[in-house]
Structure formats: C-alpha cells, structure tokens
Design an enzyme around this catalytic site. Structure first.
Site, mmCIF file in Angstrom:
data_model
loop_
_atom_site.group_PDB
_atom_site.id
_atom_site.type_symbol
_atom_site.label_atom_id
_atom_site.label_comp_id
_atom_site.label_asym_id
_atom_site.label_seq_id
_atom_site.Cartn_x
_atom_site.Cartn_y
_atom_site.Cartn_z
ATOM 1 N N GLU A 86 -57.674 48.156 -0.516
ATOM 2 C CA GLU A 86 -56.746 47.141 -0.887
ATOM 3 C C GLU A 86 -56.550 47.307 -2.369
ATOM 4 O O GLU A 86 -56.831 46.313 -3.174
ATOM 5 C CB GLU A 86 -57.055 45.775 -0.415
ATOM 6 C CG GLU A 86 -57.233 45.785 1.025
ATOM 7 C CD GLU A 86 -57.598 44.118 1.497
ATOM 8 O OE1 GLU A 86 -57.214 44.120 2.824
ATOM 9 O OE2 GLU A 86 -57.677 43.397 0.664
ATOM 10 N N ARG A 130 -68.136 50.273 8.591
ATOM 11 C CA ARG A 130 -67.675 50.537 7.270
ATOM 12 C C ARG A 130 -68.491 49.838 6.325
ATOM 13 O O ARG A 130 -68.187 48.583 6.511
ATOM 14 C CB ARG A 130 -66.179 50.297 7.348
ATOM 15 C CG ARG A 130 -65.408 50.491 6.150
ATOM 16 C CD ARG A 130 -63.791 50.152 6.321
ATOM 17 N NE ARG A 130 -63.397 50.169 5.013
ATOM 18 C CZ ARG A 130 -62.679 49.120 4.284
ATOM 19 N NH1 ARG A 130 -62.322 47.962 5.113
ATOM 20 N NH2 ARG A 130 -62.210 49.254 3.089
ATOM 21 N N HIS A 154 -64.482 48.761 -3.658
ATOM 22 C CA HIS A 154 -64.205 47.542 -2.624
ATOM 23 C C HIS A 154 -64.325 46.529 -3.790
ATOM 24 O O HIS A 154 -65.072 45.404 -3.864
ATOM 25 C CB HIS A 154 -64.968 47.175 -1.574
ATOM 26 C CG HIS A 154 -64.474 46.117 -0.693
ATOM 27 N ND1 HIS A 154 -64.050 46.485 0.675
ATOM 28 C CD2 HIS A 154 -63.670 44.982 -1.170
ATOM 29 C CE1 HIS A 154 -63.565 45.403 1.033
ATOM 30 N NE2 HIS A 154 -63.525 44.330 0.189
ATOM 31 N N ASN A 186 -55.404 47.360 6.590
ATOM 32 C CA ASN A 186 -55.774 45.956 6.670
ATOM 33 C C ASN A 186 -54.719 44.858 7.099
ATOM 34 O O ASN A 186 -53.796 45.050 6.454
ATOM 35 C CB ASN A 186 -56.593 45.675 5.528
ATOM 36 C CG ASN A 186 -57.757 46.706 5.351
ATOM 37 O OD1 ASN A 186 -58.048 47.394 5.997
ATOM 38 N ND2 ASN A 186 -58.515 46.532 4.176
ATOM 39 N N GLU A 244 -59.715 46.482 8.341
ATOM 40 C CA GLU A 244 -60.025 45.118 8.452
ATOM 41 C C GLU A 244 -59.003 44.328 9.349
ATOM 42 O O GLU A 244 -57.862 44.534 9.191
ATOM 43 C CB GLU A 244 -59.815 44.679 7.042
ATOM 44 C CG GLU A 244 -61.046 45.132 6.094
ATOM 45 C CD GLU A 244 -61.078 44.367 4.929
ATOM 46 O OE1 GLU A 244 -60.427 43.317 4.555
ATOM 47 O OE2 GLU A 244 -61.487 45.117 3.563
ATOM 48 N N TYR A 264 -54.108 40.657 8.179
ATOM 49 C CA TYR A 264 -54.461 39.408 8.670
ATOM 50 C C TYR A 264 -53.267 38.598 8.905
ATOM 51 O O TYR A 264 -53.404 37.683 9.946
ATOM 52 C CB TYR A 264 -55.317 38.604 7.216
ATOM 53 C CG TYR A 264 -56.468 39.491 6.803
ATOM 54 C CD1 TYR A 264 -57.588 38.934 7.581
ATOM 55 C CD2 TYR A 264 -56.630 40.414 6.110
ATOM 56 C CE1 TYR A 264 -59.020 39.716 7.429
ATOM 57 C CE2 TYR A 264 -57.903 41.178 5.719
ATOM 58 C CZ TYR A 264 -58.917 40.541 6.543
ATOM 59 O OH TYR A 264 -60.172 41.352 6.182
#
Length: 479
Positions: free
Chosen positions: A173, A84, A128, A303, A380, A305
């Site tokens: 995002e 990606r 992005h 995504n 992600e 984290y």
C-alpha cells in the site's frame, strides 16, 4: 429466470489456490529494542503524545518475536497453506544503510523454516510502512536516496531468504505510505506537506523498480516479485453527472493511477500530472526513472476493504471529510478541494467502512483488464468488529464470517469470469496494533488478549479453516 438457465459459479476454488492470512512486522512482533533493532518511524510516531489512541505503541504488540513457533503451529491448525508477513527493515539494517545485523536476519530465517516445516508457503513483504527512523531523519520518502537504500535492503533480504521463499512483495500500500504519512499526517512520520507526498509516491515507485531488480539479481529465477496496491474502488455519487464522474477520475488517479500507471504501463496519467500541477512540476521524475519503475511483474497483490463514493464538492458544504482515512485537518488527497467524499451505503464495520463485496469483484476485474495475463493475489481483505470472549471463553464473530463469505464469493465469481486469482490472504491472522487506532480495532480471525497474550481462534477462524481444508465456502452459520 431459473438457476438452470444461467451458468453456475463453480462451488470450489482451484486446487492450487492459496488460503492464507497476513500480518505486518510492527503490528505483531514487539521486541522493538532486541537484537540490534533500532526505531522505525512508527516507533517514533507512536511514542509521540496524541498520535495514537490512548498513546498505545507496538513495543510489545503480540510478542510474535518470541511466540512465532506457537503462532505458526496455530496457522497449521487452521489449515493455512500460505502466510504473508513483513520484515522490519530496522531489525535487519538498523540505520537503513550498511551491512545487515545477523541476529535480525536469523529471526526471519527461523520463521521461514518453521513455516516450511508446517507446509505453509511464506510470502515476504519487504516494506509495510516502518521506515528506519534514520532514513526519515535524512528526508524520508520525499528524498530520492531512500529508494536506493531500499534496493540495498531488498538485496540483503533476497540473499538471505531467496533460497527458501519463492513469493516476494516489494511494497504494501504505497498510497498509505505517501499520503497518510506525508499529506494528512495520520500515519508515521506524521508530516502534512502535499507536495512532499507526491514526491514520496514517485520515490516509492522508484523503490519498487529498483528493489525488483535487486531481488532478481540475487534470487533463483523461479521466485516471483509483486507489490500490493490498495487502489480505491471509486464510484461517482451520480454516475450520470459529468462533474461527479470527473471527481471520481481525480481520486482514481491519486489512489491507483499514480502507482499502476508507471508500474504497469511505464507512464503517469496525464490527468494526474495536470490535476496536481499547482503543487508540483514533477521534476522529481528523472530521465530513465519510468523505465526503472516499469519492471515486469510476476503477480499483482490487491488489498480491498470498502468502496469510495465521491462527488463534485458543494462549495457551501462544511463538515468532516468522510473518506475513511482518519481525522485530520489535512487531506490525504492533494489538489482535490473540489471533491467531496460520502459514506457508501450498507452495513458498516467498526472502522465505519461500508461492507460491499461487489467492490472486490470490481477491483479484480479492473486489473484483469488493466494487466491481462498477470496473476492476481488478494493480499489483504478483512474487517474490524467489536469482538469479545463470551462466558465460556469463546469468541463468536458472525459479522466477520458473513464478511468473509461474501467477499470470497466475489473472488470465486471473478475466477469464474476469467480472472487469474491464485490466492487470498485474510487480514488479519490475529488482532494486533492497528496503527493510529492502537489496540481498539480488532481485525483478527484470532482473538488476542493483550494482557496474557492468549490466542483464541474466533468463529471466523474456524469457518476459514473449513474453507481452506475443503476449497469450498461453507454456509455462514448462526447469522
């Protein structure tokens, strides 16, 4: 209870599962003044004194623009079957308007051809965070016209690559674009206007809808269109406290509902509109906008984290906002002075983010309920650690191996529990320019010596290569 008495989570992933890695244009390409490329907001921001760690910029970054063939060969050596990447808008359409620069398009054509020749499936992200500076000068994302410019850009890219690229992502995002860019100012363009940030969020949604229509108007029907959301996994500090639960709902609306509401369901959450009414009357939402935004999706990118832990604010408490999104006197969370953020428990990465794989499971299952039947990709997931070569020139990163093993185990558990997760893109393929943190934070599975541009696969890259080859999760070694 014995293991034999409980259903076992499958050891293997589905045969067609995509084992990928992800990058973004400004973070790796470099060559910022070559072949017609003009400045994006990140060029301007990173060259503004005090905006990035050490004044570092993406001018050279990983020099991927010149080294893409070697980088693709490295991906193949690591058994990746998907990659990606994002397109630099100002490389292909320098002013954000008008015809494309063919030299810019040619770079992405060559990159795609190289990937396909190695059996690696490309996934293109159109945006992005690197808006052409000329569009920001005209008002940026708080201006409605930017969404229409994005649709024209999407059509250019769809015409150029749609015959060879099947998987497309409109935005990465959008929360970061809107709220870190226009509310807290820790990301480009560095503005601190919460009302403008809310407008930006709506126009990013509109850009997604218009861009989706534009892509589909010029691409084969087999191609898929998605977007990548970084909806927070929001947890109340005290789940039994109604005030903490209300605080979590407010943050969930601002991180997720503001995007998935109109995109998946055709409406903004009423609780969001009410909570932000002191800042905006939402007159930026014009007749027909919600229908334009609510385009059918072919897949959803998630995504993840770290989770977000909140409570109702103590009016007497003072101190920095522990939301993990950089230091600023201005909050990226409009109209939330009554919400306090807390450090989630557990180990932390170099970003100060808690390691909690269960949050990824929760996120997947949330969208499995929110949009039943919609395929999901983890676009992600990864971690920053203080990686350094040892005396033999090798880079051992057992913490990242453990991180990946834990999070991929939760992906596998979600699949076993009925979620249609079709692929995973590790963030990131290699160390790169980490936005306002400069080159200080290393998220890569591949170490990059920024002086020599040498690439060294870390232990995590070798572990991930084994997982990709076998479709299973090897036990973490040496941790």
């Amino acid at each position: 209870m014995s293991d034999s008495a409980t259903p076992a989570t499958p050891v293997t992933f589905p045969p067609a599962f995509l084992w990928g890695a992800a990058t973004s244009a400004y973070q790796i390409e470099g060559a910022v003044r070559e072949d017609g490329r003009t400045p994006s907001i990140w060029d301007t921001f990173s060259h503004t004194p005090g905006k990035t760690a050490g004044g570092e910029t993406g001018d050279v970054a990983n020099d991927h623009y010149h080294r893409y063939r070697d980088d693709v060969a490295m991906m193949a050596d690591l058994n990746l079957n998907a990659y990606r990447f994002s397109v630099s808008w100002s490389r292909v359409q320098p002013t954000g308007r008008g015809p494309a620069v063919q030299r810019g398009l040619d770079f992405y054509r060559k990159l795609v051809d190289e990937l396909l020749a190695k059996g690696i499936k490309p996934a293109v992200t159109l945006y992005h965070w690197d808006l052409p500076q000329e569009l920001e000068d005209a008002g940026g994302w708080p201006e409605r016209d930017t969404a229409y410019r994005f649709a024209e850009y999407a059509q250019i890219m769809g015409e150029a690559l749609g015959d060879r690229v099947e998987n497309w992502i409109t935005l990465n995002e959008p929360w970061c674009s809107a709220f870190l860019g226009y509310a807290s100012g820790v990301h480009a363009p560095g503005r601190t206007d919460p009302a403008a940030a809310l407008k930006a969020a709506h126009h990013l949604n509109l850009a997604h809808g218009l861009g989706t229509k534009a892509l589909r108007s010029v691409m084969p029907a087999r191609n898929t269109v998605a977007l990548s959301l970084n909806t927070s996994v929001v947890r109340p500090l005290s789940p039994g406290d109604p005030a903490d639960v209300a605080a979590a709902r407010k943050i969930d609306d601002l991180s997720g509902g503001i995007f998935h509401g109109p995109i998946l369901h055709g409406a903004y959450p009423e609780t969001l509109l009410e909570a932000t009414s002191s800042l905006t009357d939402w007159s930026c939402i014009q007749d027909g906008d919600l229908d334009l935004i609510h385009q059918p999706l072919d897949a959803l990118g998630l995504n993840y984290y770290t989770p977000t832990l909140v409570s109702a604010a103590d009016p007497d408490a003072k101190g920095p906002r522990a939301d993990g999104h950089g230091a600023s006197e201005h909050s990226p969370w409009p109209a939330t002075d009554d919400v306090a953020f807390h450090q989630s428990p557990g180990e932390q990465t170099e970003m100060g983010w808690s390691v909690d794989p269960t949050g990824l499971y929760d996120l997947i299952m949330r969208y499995n309920r929110e949009a039943p039947g919609l395929p999901i990709y983890i676009t992600e997931n990864g971690a920053a650690y203080d990686d350094k070569p040892d005396a033999d020139g090798k880079v051992h990163d057992p913490d990242r191996v453990a991180y990946l093993h834990g999070h991929l185990s939760e992906v596998r558990r979600a699949i076993a529990d009925g979620a249609d997760v079709r692929g995973y893109y590790l963030w990131s393929l290699m160390d790169n320019f980490e936005w306002a943190y400069g080159y200080d934070k290393r998220f890569g599975a591949v170490y990059v010596d920024y002086v020599t541009q040498q690439r060294i696969p870390k232990s995590s890259a070798l572990w991930y290569a084994r997982a990709a080859k076998t479709g299973t999760l090897p036990e973490p070694e040496g941790i």
